[in-house]
Design a protein around this motif. Structure first.
Motif, mmCIF file in Angstrom:
data_model
loop_
_atom_site.group_PDB
_atom_site.id
_atom_site.type_symbol
_atom_site.label_atom_id
_atom_site.label_comp_id
_atom_site.label_asym_id
_atom_site.label_seq_id
_atom_site.Cartn_x
_atom_site.Cartn_y
_atom_site.Cartn_z
ATOM 1 N N ASP A 272 0.809 -1.441 -0.257
ATOM 2 C CA ASP A 272 -0.105 0.019 -0.019
ATOM 3 C C ASP A 272 0.825 1.192 -0.113
ATOM 4 O O ASP A 272 0.581 2.142 0.732
ATOM 5 C CB ASP A 272 -1.116 0.085 1.289
ATOM 6 N N HIS A 273 2.176 1.446 -0.581
ATOM 7 C CA HIS A 273 2.830 2.407 -0.555
ATOM 8 C C HIS A 273 2.244 3.626 -1.463
ATOM 9 O O HIS A 273 1.488 3.485 -2.587
ATOM 10 C CB HIS A 273 4.259 2.156 -1.564
ATOM 11 N N PRO A 274 1.694 4.644 -0.784
ATOM 12 C CA PRO A 274 0.888 5.696 -1.424
ATOM 13 C C PRO A 274 1.415 6.234 -2.892
ATOM 14 O O PRO A 274 0.564 6.430 -3.413
ATOM 15 C CB PRO A 274 0.539 6.676 -0.116
ATOM 16 N N GLU A 275 2.669 6.242 -2.752
ATOM 17 C CA GLU A 275 3.488 7.079 -4.071
ATOM 18 C C GLU A 275 3.671 5.950 -5.111
ATOM 19 O O GLU A 275 3.596 6.532 -6.397
ATOM 20 C CB GLU A 275 4.587 7.646 -3.426
ATOM 21 N N PHE B 52 1.211 11.500 -7.774
ATOM 22 C CA PHE B 52 1.528 11.018 -6.372
ATOM 23 C C PHE B 52 2.872 11.437 -6.026
ATOM 24 O O PHE B 52 3.254 12.151 -5.006
ATOM 25 C CB PHE B 52 1.216 9.544 -6.410
ATOM 26 N N PHE B 80 -4.454 7.021 -0.775
ATOM 27 C CA PHE B 80 -3.188 7.315 -1.103
ATOM 28 C C PHE B 80 -2.874 8.917 -1.577
ATOM 29 O O PHE B 80 -1.779 9.331 -1.489
ATOM 30 C CB PHE B 80 -2.993 6.599 -2.348
ATOM 31 N N SER B 83 -2.265 10.618 1.595
ATOM 32 C CA SER B 83 -1.097 10.523 1.955
ATOM 33 C C SER B 83 0.051 11.155 1.282
ATOM 34 O O SER B 83 1.119 11.647 1.974
ATOM 35 C CB SER B 83 -0.651 9.016 1.997
ATOM 36 N N CYS B 84 -0.328 11.338 -0.052
ATOM 37 C CA CYS B 84 0.814 11.962 -0.863
ATOM 38 C C CYS B 84 0.920 13.562 -0.558
ATOM 39 O O CYS B 84 1.702 14.225 -1.235
ATOM 40 C CB CYS B 84 0.776 11.664 -2.140
ATOM 41 N N PRO B 110 -2.588 3.756 4.199
ATOM 42 C CA PRO B 110 -1.567 3.726 3.591
ATOM 43 C C PRO B 110 -0.250 3.380 4.005
ATOM 44 O O PRO B 110 -0.099 4.395 4.929
ATOM 45 C CB PRO B 110 -1.525 4.462 2.241
ATOM 46 N N GLY B 111 0.537 2.419 3.773
ATOM 47 C CA GLY B 111 1.984 2.416 4.422
ATOM 48 C C GLY B 111 2.070 2.280 5.754
ATOM 49 O O GLY B 111 2.818 2.521 6.633
#
Ligand code: HEM
Ligand code: SF4
Lengths: 664, 125
Positions: A272-275, B52, B80, B83-84, B110-111
């Protein structure tokens, strides 16, 4: 006159269906309506009303012939879609499960593997997976109601490991860094038995694929797997995929750094890495920690070698831009001596450059390997270094505290057994045992132990396939002999990592009884083969039957031939790693006929090399002759103790070319 | 098209001061954003994830104004985007604001896995 029928796959279960005019969609090609050119346009309009996508996807016309009142698709692929896999005639295409049967309790409700070297999930992690399974259920519902189009749904299902293939949906499940507990393997067997037709396929990326899923069942299958801490998250799609490593990690005698710890950290960072979840293309990372590269790191998007510096601390050597597919490349080296705290930061910098600049106009040029070659490696490395230098100092820093937090959740195996000489004595009287030990075991760092490889390559079988029953047997053997732990190797075999030497004769006996004692690891019959056209929608040829014929032909000579890697792919995507096989075979379609291109000299280890095509493609039926001729030439030309790849490196392709093209 | 904030509440529309295309040359643009009130980043298609990285880079460069996502993106990507560093969202016609609100109902972040590992270790210690 060209005759055509209209076909597609049903949304709900993925079954191949054929358009029968006023009767709607049928599961049998014989019941389809056929059309000539003149009638096709109207028929397609009828088959594809505006809301057609709610029921059937990928609707298109395919050519058929009409013989004795029956319809036969012309293309091999469509024949396989109509009938089922040619290598499993016991499994005809069509509906095979109605989904109403009551299922037995999950293995995880009665079995646990407290000693296996898997990362220990807590309830929080488990809830995360349950949540993901439920979310996928919501996505499926949104798709079925039309709130998501197929175009929008596809990347979302792929991100959860769900493909639409020829006969059904395929579910790809990650086996993070190839480590499984016995309980997890039983859970996989359960899914194979109840949601699939009794088997699964272990792949070169330490994943397992189920071929016969119904979309409707996927959320339930994922929920079942979540109870054993396994999932299909990011096993497909343009995101960071399952991180792979050496199948002997944490056990091998030649290891200096256990890569599983860092692989787990990378898994947690990339999930789930947002970038980096909508990258230009898929992104694969592999890491090893031994002098010998058993995970092909130089053909990955990022490859990592961990080793120890002068003062004994673990550090990393970073490669990027390796890959196979239609433009194979060996990776370039970016860094030596990268300290542990910088690992994720450096990966962030690489991915940032790639996400911003990787090509999105052409999916065949979208991998990082192409970006690096188009920019030139030096310019790419400079951009990564600049990006890295500009990251805030604390951004994504892998602190010692964090490393310790993850490390604390790997159980340390207790390996107290000493070598009592039982194995040595047994090998004296039992030649079959001795041969299996020589071929299928690997030195362990604890002197009383070995790692034992269970071959999933019986001669004439299907490489990497294991039945639910076999999975259960292996799980039991792991409990009995290997602390309940199993590994999946990138050559599609299973490993019991920690077997006491004194137990090996008993293990061997059990394997013989289960039909799992094939002694061919690293030999010519230990072939890597992708699923090919029998299962894969992208294939141009069937890889499995070719692997079967080669293995049958060369099995009698395999011990004499010695170490040899034969890798087969059913199309240019190279899932079967043909570019890095000592002998590589690529199946292509030539005017409707399957033919095979032969490459020689590939290698996936620290001497990674892309094999060279030696000449025109060979017809399928001639492939075993060609490989046998090649082997006979090698046996004549080799010097004492020389492997095929070394003879090839010494003499080049010429002597081998001659004999191959003399066979036809 | 409705404009929402990171809590999926509809807010009144203001025009962005600049709209950055996905292939923007960031090094050139970053120094010019300073005092702008609204910077928009365009998503030509939800699959195109360059926005992103652009958003992260802009925030890391210190921009504190409103960072807006425009174009085509999905409710499934809402977390996402937040978050970015995105703070407002011009929702695409195909996906109404209510679906974005539904995406916020999830406990998932996320993350979260790696952060959580650390937090848990500190709890235990
Ligand atoms: C059956 C469904 C599958 C599909 C649709 C599929 C699709 C693809 C595609 C499109 C590529 C090329 C990517 C590129 O060049 O950008 C690829 C590469 C690859 N796949 Fe698969 N694949 C499948 C199964 C497998 C299996 C069964 C394995 C393992 C045996 C596998 C492992 C790999 C590997 C190792 C590569 C090459 C490495 C790389 O450059 O990424 N795939 N696959
Ligand atoms: S190499 Fe081609 S045929 Fe084989 S699995 Fe990959 S995509 Fe399918």
């Amino acid at each position: 006159m060209v005759l055509q029928v209209i076909t597609g796959n049903r949304l709900a279960d993925g079954v191949s269906v054929w358009f029968a005019g006023a009767n709607g969609w049928t599961e049998h090609v014989d019941q389809a309506c056929s059309y000539d050119d003149a009638g096709m346009e109207a028929a397609l309009a009828q088959a594809k009303p505006e809301d057609a996508e709610l029921r059937v996807v990928d609707i298109r016309a395919v050519e058929v012939t009409h013989e004795e009142g029956k319809l036969f698709p012309v293309a091999h692929r469509e024949q396989i879609r109509a009938r089922g896999p040619s290598v499993r005639t016991d499994l005809p295409a069509g509906v095979w499960r109605d989904g109403t049967a009551q299922l037995p309790p999950l293995p995880s409700s009665t079995s646990s593997s407290p000693f296996a070297g898997i990362y220990r999930y807590d309830e929080y992690d488990r809830d995360f997976l349950r949540q993901r399974a439920r979310e996928f259920g919501t996505m499926v519902e949104r798709r079925r109601k039309g709130e998501l189009s197929e175009d929008e749904f596809k990347p979302l299902r792929l991100m959860n490991g769900v493909y639409l293939q020829l006969h059904a949906y395929m579910l790809r499940i990650a086996i993070p860094y190839g480590v499984l507990s016995a309980t997890q393997l039983r859970q996989l067997a359960y899914v194979a038995r109840h949601y699939d037709r009794g088997y699964g396929h272990f792949t070169t990326r330490q994943n397992i694929q189920f071929n016969w899923l119904r979309l409707e069942d996927v959320p339930a299958a994922l929920a079942a797997l979540a109870e054993a801490d396994i999932h299909g998250i990011q096993t497909s799609g343009n995101c960071i995929r399952n991180t792979t490593t050496d199948e002997f990690a944490g056990a091998a005698a030649d290891e200096t750094v256990d890569p599983r710890l860092y692989a787990e950290i990378i898994r947690q960072w990339s999930t789930d890495h947002p970038e980096f979840t909508y990258l230009p293309r898929k992104f694969k990372i592999a890491i090893v920690g031994a002098g010998h590269d058993r995970a092909a790191v130089r053909v990955h998007d990022i490859g990592i070698e961990s080793y120890r510096n002068d003062v004994g601390e673990p550090v990393f050597r970073i490669f990027a831009g390796g890959g196979l597919g239609r433009t194979p490349y060996v990776a370039v080296k970016l860094r030596e001596n990268l300290p542990v705290p910088e690992l994720l930061r450096y990966c962030e910098a690489i991915l940032r450059v790639y996400n911003a600049l990787g090509r999105r106009d052409n999916m065949y040029k979208a991998r990082i390997k192409i970006l690096i070659r188009e920019m030139k490696p030096d310019a790419f490395i400079k951009m990564v270094e600049d990006e890295y230098a500009s990251l805030p100092a604390d951004y994504c820093l892998l602190t010692d505290e964090l490393v310790q937090a993850v490390a604390a959740r790997f159980p340390e195996p207790e390996l107290p057994r000493q070598d009592g000489g039982v194995l040595k004595a047994a090998m004296l009287d039992d030649r079959a045992l001795a041969r299996w030990v020589k071929q299928n075991t690997h030195p362990h760092k604890a002197s009383g132990y070995v790692s034992a490889v269970i071959s999933l390559k019986p001669v004439g079988g299907i490489a990497g396939d294991a039945s639910a029953d076999e999975m259960d047997v292996v799980a039991d053997l792991a409990d009995k002999y290997s602390l309940g732990e199993i590994r999946v190797s990138h050559v599609q075999n299973l490993v019991l990592p920690h077997v006491a030497k004194d137990d090996v004769p008993a293990l061997f006996k059990d394997l013989v009884k289960a039909g799992l004692a094939t002694d061919n690891i690293g030999l010519v019959t230990d072939i890597i083969a992708c699923p090919g056209m029998d299962y894969c929608a992208l294939a141009t040829a069937r890889s499995i039957p070719v692997a079967q014929r080669i293995a049958e032909r060369l099995a009698p000579k395999q011990h004499e031939i010695g170490t040899l890697h034969v890798n087969i792919s059913g199309c240019i995507n190279a899932c079967g790693h043909h570019h890095v096989g000592h002998i590589g075979l690529l199946g292509v379609d030539k005017n409707g006929e399957e033919v095979y291109q032969i490459t020689l000299g590939g290698a996936a280890d620290e001497k990674a090399a892309i094999g060279r095509i030696i000449g025109p493609a060979v017809p399928t039926a001639k492939v075993p002759d060609a490989i046998e001729a090649l082997m006979d030439a090698y046996l004549k030309l080799r010097e004492t103790g020389e492997r095929f790849i070394d003879t090839y490196r010494r003499l080049g392709a010429e002597p081998f070319k001659e004999v191959i093209y003399a066979t036809h | 098209m409705p404009l929402i904030n990171a809590r999926a509440e509809e807010i009144s529309s203001t025009a962005p001061d600049v709209v950055l295309p996905p292939d923007v040359e960031l090094a050139a643009v970053l120094p010019t954003l300073g005092e702008l009130a609204v910077v928009a980043v365009e998503f030509p298609k939800f699959r195109d994830g360059r926005g992103f990285t652009i958003a992260r880079a802009i925030r890391q460069h210190g921009y504190q104004g409103d960072l807006r996502a425009t174009g085509h993106f999905l409710p499934e990507q809402f977390l996402f985007l937040i978050s970015c560093g995105f703070s407002s969202f011009e929702t695409p016609v195909e996906h109404e604001p209510a679906k974005f609100a539904a995406a916020l109902a999830k406990p998932r972040q996320p993350g979260q896995l790696l952060r959580r590992s650390l937090a848990r270790a500190r709890e235990v210690a």
